[in-house]
Structure formats: C-alpha cells, structure tokens
Scaffold this motif. Structure first.
Motif, PDB file in Angstrom:
ATOM      1  N   ALA A   5     -30.844  -3.986 -24.101  1.00  0.00           N
ATOM      2  CA  ALA A   5     -29.823  -3.375 -24.950  1.00  0.00           C
ATOM      3  C   ALA A   5     -28.922  -2.437 -24.155  1.00  0.00           C
ATOM      4  O   ALA A   5     -27.702  -2.428 -24.319  1.00  0.00           O
ATOM      5  N   GLY A   6     -29.557  -1.641 -23.281  1.00  0.00           N
ATOM      6  CA  GLY A   6     -28.812  -0.651 -22.515  1.00  0.00           C
ATOM      7  C   GLY A   6     -27.716  -1.250 -21.650  1.00  0.00           C
ATOM      8  O   GLY A   6     -26.733  -0.573 -21.312  1.00  0.00           O
ATOM      9  N   ALA A   7     -27.868  -2.526 -21.307  1.00  0.00           N
ATOM     10  CA  ALA A   7     -26.850  -3.182 -20.473  1.00  0.00           C
ATOM     11  C   ALA A   7     -25.537  -3.376 -21.215  1.00  0.00           C
ATOM     12  O   ALA A   7     -24.522  -3.697 -20.605  1.00  0.00           O
ATOM     13  N   ASN A   8     -25.524  -3.165 -22.515  1.00  0.00           N
ATOM     14  CA  ASN A   8     -24.264  -3.212 -23.258  1.00  0.00           C
ATOM     15  C   ASN A   8     -23.306  -2.105 -22.850  1.00  0.00           C
ATOM     16  O   ASN A   8     -22.096  -2.246 -22.993  1.00  0.00           O
ATOM     17  N   VAL A   9     -23.883  -0.985 -22.424  1.00  0.00           N
ATOM     18  CA  VAL A   9     -23.029   0.165 -22.095  1.00  0.00           C
ATOM     19  C   VAL A   9     -23.169   0.591 -20.636  1.00  0.00           C
ATOM     20  O   VAL A   9     -22.271   1.195 -20.067  1.00  0.00           O
ATOM     21  N   ASN A  10     -24.290   0.268 -20.027  1.00  0.00           N
ATOM     22  CA  ASN A  10     -24.562   0.719 -18.656  1.00  0.00           C
ATOM     23  C   ASN A  10     -24.869  -0.443 -17.704  1.00  0.00           C
ATOM     24  O   ASN A  10     -25.810  -0.373 -16.905  1.00  0.00           O
ATOM     25  N   PRO A  11     -24.076  -1.522 -17.764  1.00  0.00           N
ATOM     26  CA  PRO A  11     -24.402  -2.684 -16.917  1.00  0.00           C
ATOM     27  C   PRO A  11     -24.299  -2.350 -15.433  1.00  0.00           C
ATOM     28  O   PRO A  11     -25.103  -2.834 -14.628  1.00  0.00           O
ATOM     29  N   HIS A  12     -23.319  -1.513 -15.084  1.00  0.00           N
ATOM     30  CA  HIS A  12     -23.083  -1.137 -13.687  1.00  0.00           C
ATOM     31  C   HIS A  12     -24.277  -0.363 -13.136  1.00  0.00           C
ATOM     32  O   HIS A  12     -24.772  -0.635 -12.042  1.00  0.00           O
ATOM     33  N   GLY A  13     -24.757   0.602 -13.899  1.00  0.00           N
ATOM     34  CA  GLY A  13     -25.890   1.407 -13.444  1.00  0.00           C
ATOM     35  C   GLY A  13     -27.155   0.561 -13.288  1.00  0.00           C
ATOM     36  O   GLY A  13     -27.892   0.684 -12.298  1.00  0.00           O
ATOM     37  N   ILE A  14     -27.390  -0.284 -14.262  1.00  0.00           N
ATOM     38  CA  ILE A  14     -28.612  -1.084 -14.248  1.00  0.00           C
ATOM     39  C   ILE A  14     -28.555  -2.124 -13.123  1.00  0.00           C
ATOM     40  O   ILE A  14     -29.553  -2.376 -12.439  1.00  0.00           O
ATOM     41  N   ASP A  15     -27.368  -2.672 -12.918  1.00  0.00           N
ATOM     42  CA  ASP A  15     -27.214  -3.657 -11.840  1.00  0.00           C
ATOM     43  C   ASP A  15     -27.451  -3.022 -10.459  1.00  0.00           C
ATOM     44  O   ASP A  15     -27.944  -3.685  -9.542  1.00  0.00           O
ATOM     45  N   ARG A  16     -27.099  -1.749 -10.320  1.00  0.00           N
ATOM     46  CA  ARG A  16     -27.354  -1.078  -9.037  1.00  0.00           C
ATOM     47  C   ARG A  16     -28.850  -0.999  -8.746  1.00  0.00           C
ATOM     48  O   ARG A  16     -29.275  -1.138  -7.598  1.00  0.00           O
ATOM     49  N   VAL A  17     -29.632  -0.783  -9.792  1.00  0.00           N
ATOM     50  CA  VAL A  17     -31.090  -0.783  -9.597  1.00  0.00           C
ATOM     51  C   VAL A  17     -31.557  -2.194  -9.219  1.00  0.00           C
ATOM     52  O   VAL A  17     -32.371  -2.376  -8.309  1.00  0.00           O
ATOM     53  N   TYR A  18     -31.010  -3.185  -9.905  1.00  0.00           N
ATOM     54  CA  TYR A  18     -31.410  -4.573  -9.616  1.00  0.00           C
ATOM     55  C   TYR A  18     -31.095  -4.930  -8.163  1.00  0.00           C
ATOM     56  O   TYR A  18     -31.943  -5.444  -7.432  1.00  0.00           O
ATOM     57  N   ARG A  19     -29.864  -4.625  -7.726  1.00  0.00           N
ATOM     58  CA  ARG A  19     -29.477  -5.001  -6.372  1.00  0.00           C
ATOM     59  C   ARG A  19     -30.153  -4.127  -5.318  1.00  0.00           C
ATOM     60  O   ARG A  19     -30.386  -4.554  -4.189  1.00  0.00           O
ATOM     61  N   ASP A  55     -24.192  14.382 -25.355  1.00  0.00           N
ATOM     62  CA  ASP A  55     -25.333  14.209 -24.448  1.00  0.00           C
ATOM     63  C   ASP A  55     -24.991  13.248 -23.307  1.00  0.00           C
ATOM     64  O   ASP A  55     -25.373  13.470 -22.149  1.00  0.00           O
ATOM     65  N   LEU A  56     -24.282  12.170 -23.627  1.00  0.00           N
ATOM     66  CA  LEU A  56     -23.925  11.183 -22.604  1.00  0.00           C
ATOM     67  C   LEU A  56     -22.940  11.787 -21.596  1.00  0.00           C
ATOM     68  O   LEU A  56     -23.070  11.585 -20.382  1.00  0.00           O
ATOM     69  N   LEU A  57     -21.977  12.533 -22.103  1.00  0.00           N
ATOM     70  CA  LEU A  57     -21.006  13.172 -21.201  1.00  0.00           C
ATOM     71  C   LEU A  57     -21.708  14.185 -20.304  1.00  0.00           C
ATOM     72  O   LEU A  57     -21.437  14.260 -19.099  1.00  0.00           O
ATOM     73  N   ALA A  58     -22.626  14.945 -20.898  1.00  0.00           N
ATOM     74  CA  ALA A  58     -23.362  15.949 -20.118  1.00  0.00           C
ATOM     75  C   ALA A  58     -24.188  15.283 -19.011  1.00  0.00           C
ATOM     76  O   ALA A  58     -24.423  15.872 -17.953  1.00  0.00           O
ATOM     77  N   ALA A  59     -24.611  14.034 -19.262  1.00  0.00           N
ATOM     78  CA  ALA A  59     -25.389  13.303 -18.254  1.00  0.00           C
ATOM     79  C   ALA A  59     -24.480  12.612 -17.238  1.00  0.00           C
ATOM     80  O   ALA A  59     -24.961  11.883 -16.365  1.00  0.00           O
ATOM     81  N   GLY A  60     -23.177  12.826 -17.395  1.00  0.00           N
ATOM     82  CA  GLY A  60     -22.226  12.230 -16.444  1.00  0.00           C
ATOM     83  C   GLY A  60     -22.003  10.746 -16.668  1.00  0.00           C
ATOM     84  O   GLY A  60     -21.493  10.038 -15.798  1.00  0.00           O
ATOM     85  N   PHE A  61     -22.351  10.276 -17.864  1.00  0.00           N
ATOM     86  CA  PHE A  61     -22.244   8.839 -18.129  1.00  0.00           C
ATOM     87  C   PHE A  61     -20.805   8.415 -18.412  1.00  0.00           C
ATOM     88  O   PHE A  61     -20.053   9.120 -19.071  1.00  0.00           O
ATOM     89  N   ASP A  62     -20.444   7.246 -17.912  1.00  0.00           N
ATOM     90  CA  ASP A  62     -19.112   6.697 -18.171  1.00  0.00           C
ATOM     91  C   ASP A  62     -19.208   5.172 -18.303  1.00  0.00           C
ATOM     92  O   ASP A  62     -20.202   4.560 -17.895  1.00  0.00           O
ATOM     93  N   MET A  63     -18.176   4.577 -18.899  1.00  0.00           N
ATOM     94  CA  MET A  63     -18.079   3.116 -18.981  1.00  0.00           C
ATOM     95  C   MET A  63     -16.746   2.710 -18.350  1.00  0.00           C
ATOM     96  O   MET A  63     -15.781   2.458 -19.063  1.00  0.00           O
ATOM     97  N   PRO A  64     -16.703   2.626 -17.011  1.00  0.00           N
ATOM     98  CA  PRO A  64     -15.431   2.396 -16.320  1.00  0.00           C
ATOM     99  C   PRO A  64     -14.776   1.086 -16.746  1.00  0.00           C
ATOM    100  O   PRO A  64     -15.441   0.053 -16.817  1.00  0.00           O
ATOM    101  N   GLY A  65     -13.483   1.166 -17.050  1.00  0.00           N
ATOM    102  CA  GLY A  65     -12.719  -0.047 -17.350  1.00  0.00           C
ATOM    103  C   GLY A  65     -12.884  -0.564 -18.760  1.00  0.00           C
ATOM    104  O   GLY A  65     -12.379  -1.633 -19.094  1.00  0.00           O
ATOM    105  N   ILE A  66     -13.588   0.185 -19.622  1.00  0.00           N
ATOM    106  CA  ILE A  66     -13.827  -0.308 -20.988  1.00  0.00           C
ATOM    107  C   ILE A  66     -12.603  -0.114 -21.875  1.00  0.00           C
ATOM    108  O   ILE A  66     -12.438  -0.799 -22.883  1.00  0.00           O
ATOM    109  N   LYS A  67     -11.731   0.823 -21.496  1.00  0.00           N
ATOM    110  CA  LYS A  67     -10.554   1.108 -22.332  1.00  0.00           C
ATOM    111  C   LYS A  67      -9.480   0.058 -22.077  1.00  0.00           C
ATOM    112  O   LYS A  67      -9.219  -0.295 -20.932  1.00  0.00           O
ATOM    113  N   HIS A  68      -8.876  -0.440 -23.141  1.00  0.00           N
ATOM    114  CA  HIS A  68      -7.877  -1.495 -22.988  1.00  0.00           C
ATOM    115  C   HIS A  68      -6.481  -0.957 -23.201  1.00  0.00           C
ATOM    116  O   HIS A  68      -6.296  -0.074 -23.997  1.00  0.00           O
TER     117      HIS A  68
END
Lengths: 307, 307
Positions: free
Chosen positions: A215-229, A294-307
C-alpha cells in the motif's frame, strides 16, 4: 511467458468521481507516476484499490483503459480473485489475454473455515479453465481481511500440480515468520515471495524474497525502491528506517485506504482524490490535517505528483 | 407494494452439475417442493445457497428461470447484497423489476472494521439508485460469516431515512438477545424480524417477530411451518423440540451446506445433489452415512421429495 515482475509493486488506489464512478483519467495518471517513480509493476485491483468494491465489469473496463493509455501490460499484476469461481476465471482469462505479467489471486473470501481441499479446487479450476501457458498466478495471503488463509500445505499442493503457473505469493499476514517460512519452503523451486508491507522489505530481500507489494508504494514508491535497489548496500538499514517512518504515519491512521487517498490529494493538490466508495469513509479534515503535518515533519514528499 | 412475506423462508440451496454450472431444473423443482411443503417464501441466493460463489449474471439468470417456470415472484426474497456497490444495485434493481416481494441484503463484506457511516452510505446508495417504491429491503445480519455486522444504530438510521423501503432483518447472529433487541427497538414501527435459525422460531414469534429464514427449511419446511402455524397452541413447545432435534443433527456436521445437499440427495434418491462449488467440499461417504442414519433414527422424512 513474459519476464517475471520483481521489486516494488503498488496495489494502486482507485480514484472515484463524486458519484463513486471510477475515474480512469486520474487512475492512468497515477499509474504512470508510480512507474516513473520507483514501481517496477502495478498490482492494480488489490485490497487497497477497493477492488472488491468494484464489479467485474468495472475492473475489466479499467484494465483495458490502462493498457490502451500506454501502461505496459508486462508491468501489470491485477487482482483477479473473487468470491465466485466464475468471476475469478473471467477476470484471470481477461488479464492473461491482455498480456499482463501475472495475476494476484485472493482465495474465495465469503465462506469461512473452508478446507484446503476446497481452496485447492478453486485455484485448480481457475488455472485449468483459463488454460493458458502465459498465466503467472501469485497467491494472495491476507488473513486479517480475507479471513481465509493460504497455507503452506496449499501452496505445496498447487506448486506440485501447476509448477509453471503458480509463480509466487504476496504475504500480507503481517507475520514475518510466515513470510520466511514460505521462502524457506518454496523459494528454491522458483516460487517468488513478495512481502505485503515495505516494513519487511529488507528482511525479505535478505531471506531470498523478490520485493514487496505494498500500500505504501502508492505514495512512497521512490523511497521503497531505494531500499529494494540498495538492500545489499551499507545504507540499507538507514534507508529501511526511513520508509518505516512514513509507513508508521500511514498505518497509525484510522483506515489505510482513505489515508493514502488523502495523502495523494494533498501532495497532488487535487482534492477530488479523497473520495472512497462505500463501505469506506474518507478521512475527516482534522485527521487529514494531522496526517499531512506528521508527513511534512518527517520530511516526506511525493516529487512530480503535481500536474 | 406486494404483501410482505412472513412465516418460514428457505435460503434455497443451489444445485450444481458436475462441472459446477448451476442446475436450473433441479433448482426449480426444489423451490416448488419447498413452497408446497411449508415455505411461505424463498430467500434464494442466501449464504446457504452458495450465492457468493455465483457471479451476478448467474444469479440473475437463475432468478429469471425461476419466475419463468412459474414460481411466483411475490414469494421470492433473493439475496442481493454484494461486496461491490454496483453489483448490489444491479441485482436489487433486477429483483424489484421482476416483482420480487423483497430482497435480503448482506452488507459489503470484504473490508472489515468499516464504520456504520460507510454501511449507511452503501444501503442508502442502493435504495436511491434503485429508486423504486416497490423495494422492500431486508437487512442481513450474519456476523459469523460476513464479519461485518448490522448494528441497531445502523438500522435506526436507515429506518428513519427510508421508512417505506427498509422492511426488516434476518438475524443470523445466533444470539437471541440481539434478535430480541431488534424486535424491541423497531418492531412497533413495522420493522419485521426473522430469526436466522428455526431454533429461535418459537421465541421469535412470542417476542413479536414474524418467522424465520433458515437453512433447515431446505429439508424440514413442513416441520418448521408447523411450529410457525402452531406457535400459540398447546403443542408449541413439543413441536419446537422436534425441529430442534433435526437442526441439531444438521448443525453437528462439519459443514452445513454440504450436509443439506447430502440430505436432499438421500431423501430424493438423486445423488447428483451433493455437488458444491469450491471453496466448499461435499461430505465424505462416511459423514453422509452417519448423518442419514441419525436422521432416520430421529424419524425424519422429506415427504414428496422423490420424483
């Protein structure tokens, strides 16, 4: 047989219009964003997609729209397991025909306490009726929701009967020992185990798994992929801790699906994303404000999601 | 609005051919036998009908075949509650259009722990989208299977918003106190409460309920109807004890639906009746022999079932 999917797959949330009709345009846009930002594949029509709140026809139409819009079928693993055998056969045959890399199949989930023999017959009938060598079937074990489990004994029997079709599992039990047991028992036969949450990703890779469908990959695919790679790198633990923090915020919400949609609505600046189909209910404004803060405080972002 | 159904309703078991296709001929025959032997109505496509193992199209086709074969729609209360809102709307509209006396609606049952607000929206959307004054909606409370409950608070809200459409409930909680609470809270407003098992029939009638919708009525409609018609008589307790004995034998089997089908197969001398759709599994020969022997020892019979 197409190349098997590995890495980070997202059970893509399904956007709805205010009248609860699926919103194909937003859906395609989100799928393309996910593939461009770390997802190697899309497990559309999973639990977090509200797939079980969609009719079979709605699912097939959306899948066709996705492929027609240029999302490669070779990166798709749609959910096709329904309560009714006939629906499961229909959706699975449709996905294979479209060229999907695989399908992710829930057990039939209405009747509880059913014997493994009955579940075996269900999957066996689907494989035989679809009757297509291209079928790559991933079993979907999610006892907290489906209540009907995929046991090790069932996997063993299915693998023995259909070694070429039974490709792997998504383990959403939340029990790492169970995921590990699946890898240990069947990993050597080429059976591929996806963790059902990114919190198990590093452990899953180290144990011989192939990624996560989460589920988390809906919003944090970049972060999760970094762990995978980077799972074999020196930063692996730190990267894992980073995605755990985001997951924890999402998971502490009263309900995951409305939280994911509210998160996308916020970062995409697209408020209509919050709509969920009954029986789910969207977050309150207060819940959303707290989560975003809470997400902003954790430094979370979704780069490129804005159209 | 047609006359409301009261008395003994059977959630009719659905016969399948060996290839798991619904067997319309046997289905019609069993429905007619039930109506001729004590059932005032037929809750086709209930839990015991394996309805959730059928696609929406299969359900609609069978319902049409039933009506075309002369089973009066005014005696039908098909199950129309699905996981997907769009399926529930489609099945409900179809049943109302055919002239069915009512529909028996499960809550959407895949997602667990959903708020009453979401369940309210689900039923509310169905009522509004069907948009037909003839709709008589019976809520189906069966927490042991659906896991998603119909609470008193939800009933109150639905009754307030749709007093003409929300007709009653089938309570399959197995908790008599809950059934009693439903009657006490809403009985005076014309909300009609069916017990979900014949073991509660006498209590339900004495408390102000209107009958029962029960698996046992598939094989013992005559016995259960005698309790319904005689509930104010001197023999009421003895009649209730008689049907309890049969129910106890059925309920002590490892699984109710295969037991009901094996019972029909035996008394109708029609072995093909035993087939169940996956994920269910038919009784073993040993289980069946033991059950039949127990039923015979209890003096149980199904008069007129043999063709």
């Amino acid at each position: 047989m197409t190349q098997r999917l590995r890495g980070v797959l997202s059970p893509v949330v399904t956007p709805f219009r205010k009248d609860y009709a699926p919103d194909a345009q937003r859906f395609v846009r989100h799928c393309k964003w996910l593939l461009a930002h770390g997802c190697s594949g899309l497990a559309v029509f999973g639990t977090n997609s509200e797939a079980n709140s969609l009719s079979a026809d709605e699912r097939m139409t959306l899948l066709e729209q996705l492929v027609e819009s240029g999302v490669p079928a070779a990166q798709l693993m749609p959910g096709t397991g329904c309560s009714a055998l006939t629906d499961s056969v229909r959706l699975t045959a449709h996905a294979v025909k479209l060229g999907c890399a695989g399908v992710l199949m829930l057990p039939p989930f209405y009747y509880k306490g059913v014997p493994d023999e009955g579940l075996y017959r269900n999957f066996s009938e689907v494989i035989q009726r679809v009757g297509d060598d291209r079928l790559q079937l991933y079993l979907y074990h999610i006892p907290p929701v489906a209540q009907v489990p995929i046991t090790l004994g069932l996997i063993e029997r299915l693998l023995k009967a259909y070694p070429k079709s039974v490709a792997g599992v998504k383990d959403s039990s939340g029990d790492w020992n169970n995921t590990k047991a699946m890898i240990d028992a069947f990993g050597k036969q080429g059976f591929e185990v996806f963790a059902g949450s990114e919190v198990f990703l590093l452990r899953n890779m180290r144990a011989g798994g192939v990624g996560c469908i989460t589920a988390g990959a809906n919003v944090n695919p970049h972060g999760i992929d970094r762990v995978y790679r980077g799972w074999q790198s020196a930063e692996a633990e730190a990267l894992q801790a980073g995605i755990d923090k985001v997951r924890q915020i999402l998971q502490s919400q009263s309900s995951m699906i409305p939280a994911l949609k509210a998160c996308i609505a916020h970062y995409a600046a697209d408020p209509d994303w919050v709509t969920v189909r009954p029986p789910l209910v969207e977050q309150t404004l207060e819940e959303r404000a707290k989560m975003v803060s809470d997400l902003l405080a954790a430094g979370f972002d979704m780069p490129g999601i804005k159209h």
